[in-house]
Design a protein around this motif. Structure first.
Motif, PDB file in Angstrom:
ATOM      1  N   GLY A  57      64.958  41.716 -11.952  1.00 35.77           N
ATOM      2  CA  GLY A  57      64.890  40.750 -10.854  1.00 35.77           C
ATOM      3  C   GLY A  57      63.867  39.682 -11.179  1.00 35.77           C
ATOM      4  O   GLY A  57      63.129  39.774 -12.169  1.00 35.77           O
ATOM      5  N   PRO A  58      63.781  38.653 -10.361  1.00 34.55           N
ATOM      6  CA  PRO A  58      62.920  37.511 -10.683  1.00 34.55           C
ATOM      7  C   PRO A  58      61.422  37.817 -10.636  1.00 34.55           C
ATOM      8  O   PRO A  58      60.986  38.760  -9.983  1.00 34.55           O
TER       9      PRO A  58
ATOM     10  N   SER B 138      60.649  31.679  -1.743  1.00 42.20           N
ATOM     11  CA  SER B 138      61.681  30.762  -2.258  1.00 42.20           C
ATOM     12  C   SER B 138      62.040  31.075  -3.715  1.00 42.20           C
ATOM     13  O   SER B 138      63.082  30.663  -4.199  1.00 42.20           O
ATOM     14  N   GLU B 139      61.177  31.825  -4.408  1.00 41.23           N
ATOM     15  CA  GLU B 139      61.449  32.209  -5.797  1.00 41.23           C
ATOM     16  C   GLU B 139      62.219  33.537  -5.898  1.00 41.23           C
ATOM     17  O   GLU B 139      62.635  33.925  -6.972  1.00 41.23           O
ATOM     18  N   TRP B 140      62.381  34.222  -4.794  1.00 45.97           N
ATOM     19  CA  TRP B 140      63.027  35.536  -4.759  1.00 45.97           C
ATOM     20  C   TRP B 140      64.504  35.368  -4.452  1.00 45.97           C
ATOM     21  O   TRP B 140      64.874  34.696  -3.492  1.00 45.97           O
ATOM     22  N   ASP B 141      65.352  35.987  -5.247  1.00 42.74           N
ATOM     23  CA  ASP B 141      66.805  35.868  -5.065  1.00 42.74           C
ATOM     24  C   ASP B 141      67.396  36.972  -4.193  1.00 42.74           C
ATOM     25  O   ASP B 141      68.610  37.077  -4.059  1.00 42.74           O
ATOM     26  N   GLY B 142      66.545  37.796  -3.606  1.00 43.80           N
ATOM     27  CA  GLY B 142      67.019  38.883  -2.760  1.00 43.80           C
ATOM     28  C   GLY B 142      67.230  40.192  -3.497  1.00 43.80           C
ATOM     29  O   GLY B 142      67.673  41.173  -2.906  1.00 43.80           O
ATOM     30  N   SER B 143      66.903  40.235  -4.797  1.00 42.97           N
ATOM     31  CA  SER B 143      67.045  41.467  -5.577  1.00 42.97           C
ATOM     32  C   SER B 143      66.218  42.578  -4.965  1.00 42.97           C
ATOM     33  O   SER B 143      65.140  42.345  -4.428  1.00 42.97           O
TER      34      SER B 143
ATOM     35  N   THR C  74      58.068  36.372  -9.253  1.00 45.31           N
ATOM     36  CA  THR C  74      57.636  35.443  -8.208  1.00 45.31           C
ATOM     37  C   THR C  74      56.139  35.202  -8.311  1.00 45.31           C
ATOM     38  O   THR C  74      55.412  35.983  -8.903  1.00 45.31           O
TER      39      THR C  74
END
Length: 122
Positions: free
Chosen positions: A42-43, A78-83, A45
């Motif tokens: 995942g991203p 805003s940097e999190w894609d919901g993973s 952040t």
């Protein structure tokens, strides 16, 4: 991670993780099947320290000595894609849903803390 954990994560369709092949051996040198390397994909952040509560913590050897600390691990949403698995400034993070499933399944050898309870050095 074990086959049991990967099956659990797959059964709940959690995102932001992957496995890779590993060979695990016990102390006697015997191969232990059923394990995988685990990666959080995942991203990453950004940590937002300005959102954390600032406080002074007493030293363990000398309680009159105070050390600055931050309570709460906050990130730029805003940097999190919901993973379900992601990173905050090098910390492995999971969603509450993952934590609940792991606790309910009694997965051990893992330390889960709420982000609001994390204590950091500024």
């Amino acid at each position: 991670v074990s086959d049991r954990v990967t099956a659990l994560l797959n059964a709940h369709d959690f995102t932001g993780w992957a496995t890779y092949s590993v060979e695990i051996y016990d102390r006697k040198g015997e191969f232990c099947p059923g394990y995988h390397g685990f990666a959080i994909v995942g991203p990453q952040t950004t940590l937002q320290k300005d959102r954390s509560e600032r406080f002074d913590e007493p030293g363990w050897a000398d309680p009159t000595t105070r050390f600055p600390r931050l309570r709460g691990l906050y990130f730029d949403e805003s940097e999190w894609d919901g993973s379900d698995f992601f990173w905050v400034a090098g910390f492995n993070v999971v969603t509450e849903r993952v934590a609940e499933v792991l606790r309910k399944a009694k997965v051990n050898n893992i330390n889960l803390k709420r982000l609001s309870e994390m204590v950091l050095t500024p």
